[in-house]
Write an enzyme that holds these catalytic residues in place. Sequence first.
Site, short mmCIF file in Angstrom:
data_model
loop_
_atom_site.label_atom_id
_atom_site.label_comp_id
_atom_site.label_asym_id
_atom_site.label_seq_id
_atom_site.Cartn_x
_atom_site.Cartn_y
_atom_site.Cartn_z
N SER A 26 0.81 -1.23 0.00
CA SER A 26 0.00 0.00 0.00
C SER A 26 0.85 1.28 0.00
CB SER A 26 -0.97 0.00 1.18
OG SER A 26 -1.94 -1.00 0.97
N LYS A 75 -10.16 -4.92 10.46
CA LYS A 75 -11.22 -4.37 9.61
C LYS A 75 -12.61 -4.33 10.28
CE LYS A 75 -9.16 -5.36 5.13
NZ LYS A 75 -9.31 -5.99 3.83
N GLY A 138 -13.53 -11.68 5.92
CA GLY A 138 -13.77 -10.28 5.57
C GLY A 138 -13.77 -10.04 4.06
N ALA A 139 -12.80 -10.61 3.36
CA ALA A 139 -12.70 -10.39 1.91
C ALA A 139 -13.88 -11.04 1.20
CB ALA A 139 -11.38 -10.94 1.39
P1 NAP Z 1 -10.13 -13.63 7.04
O1 NAP Z 1 -11.22 -12.69 7.40
O2 NAP Z 1 -9.21 -14.12 8.09
O3 NAP Z 1 -10.84 -14.91 6.34
C1 NAP Z 1 -10.10 -16.02 5.91
C2 NAP Z 1 -11.03 -17.03 5.23
O4 NAP Z 1 -10.23 -18.09 4.69
C3 NAP Z 1 -12.02 -17.67 6.19
O5 NAP Z 1 -13.19 -17.98 5.47
C4 NAP Z 1 -11.28 -18.97 6.60
O6 NAP Z 1 -12.14 -20.03 6.94
C5 NAP Z 1 -10.59 -19.33 5.31
N1 NAP Z 1 -9.37 -20.10 5.56
C6 NAP Z 1 -8.23 -19.63 6.13
N2 NAP Z 1 -7.32 -20.64 6.19
C7 NAP Z 1 -7.92 -21.73 5.68
C8 NAP Z 1 -7.49 -23.07 5.47
N3 NAP Z 1 -6.27 -23.47 5.79
N4 NAP Z 1 -8.35 -23.95 4.89
C9 NAP Z 1 -9.61 -23.54 4.55
N5 NAP Z 1 -10.07 -22.30 4.73
C10 NAP Z 1 -9.23 -21.39 5.28
O7 NAP Z 1 -9.19 -13.02 5.92
P2 NAP Z 1 -9.61 -12.01 4.74
O8 NAP Z 1 -9.41 -10.62 5.17
O9 NAP Z 1 -10.94 -12.44 4.23
O10 NAP Z 1 -8.46 -12.31 3.65
C11 NAP Z 1 -8.47 -13.53 2.95
C12 NAP Z 1 -7.49 -13.48 1.78
O11 NAP Z 1 -7.84 -12.45 0.87
C13 NAP Z 1 -6.03 -13.22 2.17
O12 NAP Z 1 -5.22 -14.03 1.36
C14 NAP Z 1 -5.85 -11.77 1.84
O13 NAP Z 1 -4.50 -11.46 1.53
C15 NAP Z 1 -6.72 -11.64 0.60
N6 NAP Z 1 -7.17 -10.25 0.39
C16 NAP Z 1 -6.77 -9.64 -0.75
C17 NAP Z 1 -7.16 -8.34 -0.99
C18 NAP Z 1 -6.69 -7.66 -2.25
O14 NAP Z 1 -6.80 -6.43 -2.35
N7 NAP Z 1 -6.24 -8.40 -3.24
C19 NAP Z 1 -7.98 -7.66 -0.07
C20 NAP Z 1 -8.40 -8.32 1.07
C21 NAP Z 1 -7.98 -9.63 1.30
P3 NAP Z 1 -12.73 -20.20 8.44
O15 NAP Z 1 -13.91 -19.28 8.52
O16 NAP Z 1 -13.09 -21.63 8.51
O17 NAP Z 1 -11.61 -19.82 9.38
#
Ligand code: NAP
Length: 290
Positions: A26, A75, A138-139
């Site tokens: 960022s 977030k 969150g995403a």
């Molecule tokens: P988060 O709120 O922590 O959510 C993570 C999600 O992934 C949950 O649904 C979790 O399932 C699942 N998960 C995590 N580890 C897992 C595993 N080993 N096996 C199966 N499911 C798993 O995180 P987030 O903020 O949504 O971010 C998620 C991803 O999106 C990250 O890689 C982040 O870098 C990416 N992202 C990218 C952008 C961008 O601008 N490109 C923006 C935001 C996020 P459970 O509910 O079962 O724990």
Amino acid sequence: MKLAQYVNGKTQIYGLLGHPIEHTLSPVIHNSIARLVGHDLIYVPFHVYPEHLQQAIQGAYGLHIQGMNVTVPHKQAVIPFLKGIDPMAQKIGAVNTLKRTTDGYVGYNTDAAGLRRSMIQKGIPLKGQTVLILGAGGAARAAAMMAADQKPKQIWISNRTIEKAELLAVDVQKFYSIPVQAVSFNNIYDLLHIDICIQTTPIGMSPNEIKTPISDLSFFKKLDAAVDLIYNPSETIFLKNAKQANCITLNGFGMLFYQAVQAYEIWNELTIPEEEQKKLIEIIQKEYID
Ligand code: NAP
């Protein structure tokens, strides 16, 4: 240009609150935009532990910090410390952008618009399509609300913890009258028709590049497009397999870039010309992603 040449007594401060924060792109994006449009501002990372979040927000206000981005794990946790929240961020239940106002920060969510913009640029329309979202964090919440807003035919949500997928499906249907259903990870292979799969889990992200959430390659044969929110590596195994099955593929860099552009536009109440954005995304992508 040297730092000393562009930080002075009038320079305005912006930043990112997160934990961890070391690998963020960022600052590169925001400082590049500021140089491009000629603004006297600087954007810096702030490593904020969860137990210090409220102090960080109060301190930032006291320091006259104009705007901030918020990333994992803050977030949702930051919302109680804000003066207000915009309607899309309210629906999503998470904010990634804070704008300073006269008596506190107001929260926005630009992840949703960033993803939409990136998908439009790649020619992946959502209207009338059947969409499968992997993950319910969150995403995924931003992806689901954004997709629902584009009038798809149907949305499926699959998550390791199925209750979270069910909750998100209910939440989306509070705002949009389209079919949204949760499906377990094991049962996604039985879905007969999916046009677009949006992968929002961290599975396959560096340093765990060899992992993928989809083990059965026949899954990709039914898809037209596969989107992975991960941008490091630039091509996850999930995207490699989708490409081999002739799907249109898209990584998360465009989403990251366009969410930053929208945050910058909110803070500074301006529109960054398309041509400038195009130039910048190409430069940053070449230097930091490819
Ligand atoms: P988060 O709120 O922590 O959510 C993570 C999600 O992934 C949950 O649904 C979790 O399932 C699942 N998960 C995590 N580890 C897992 C595993 N080993 N096996 C199966 N499911 C798993 O995180 P987030 O903020 O949504 O971010 C998620 C991803 O999106 C990250 O890689 C982040 O870098 C990416 N992202 C990218 C952008 C961008 O601008 N490109 C923006 C935001 C996020 P459970 O509910 O079962 O724990």
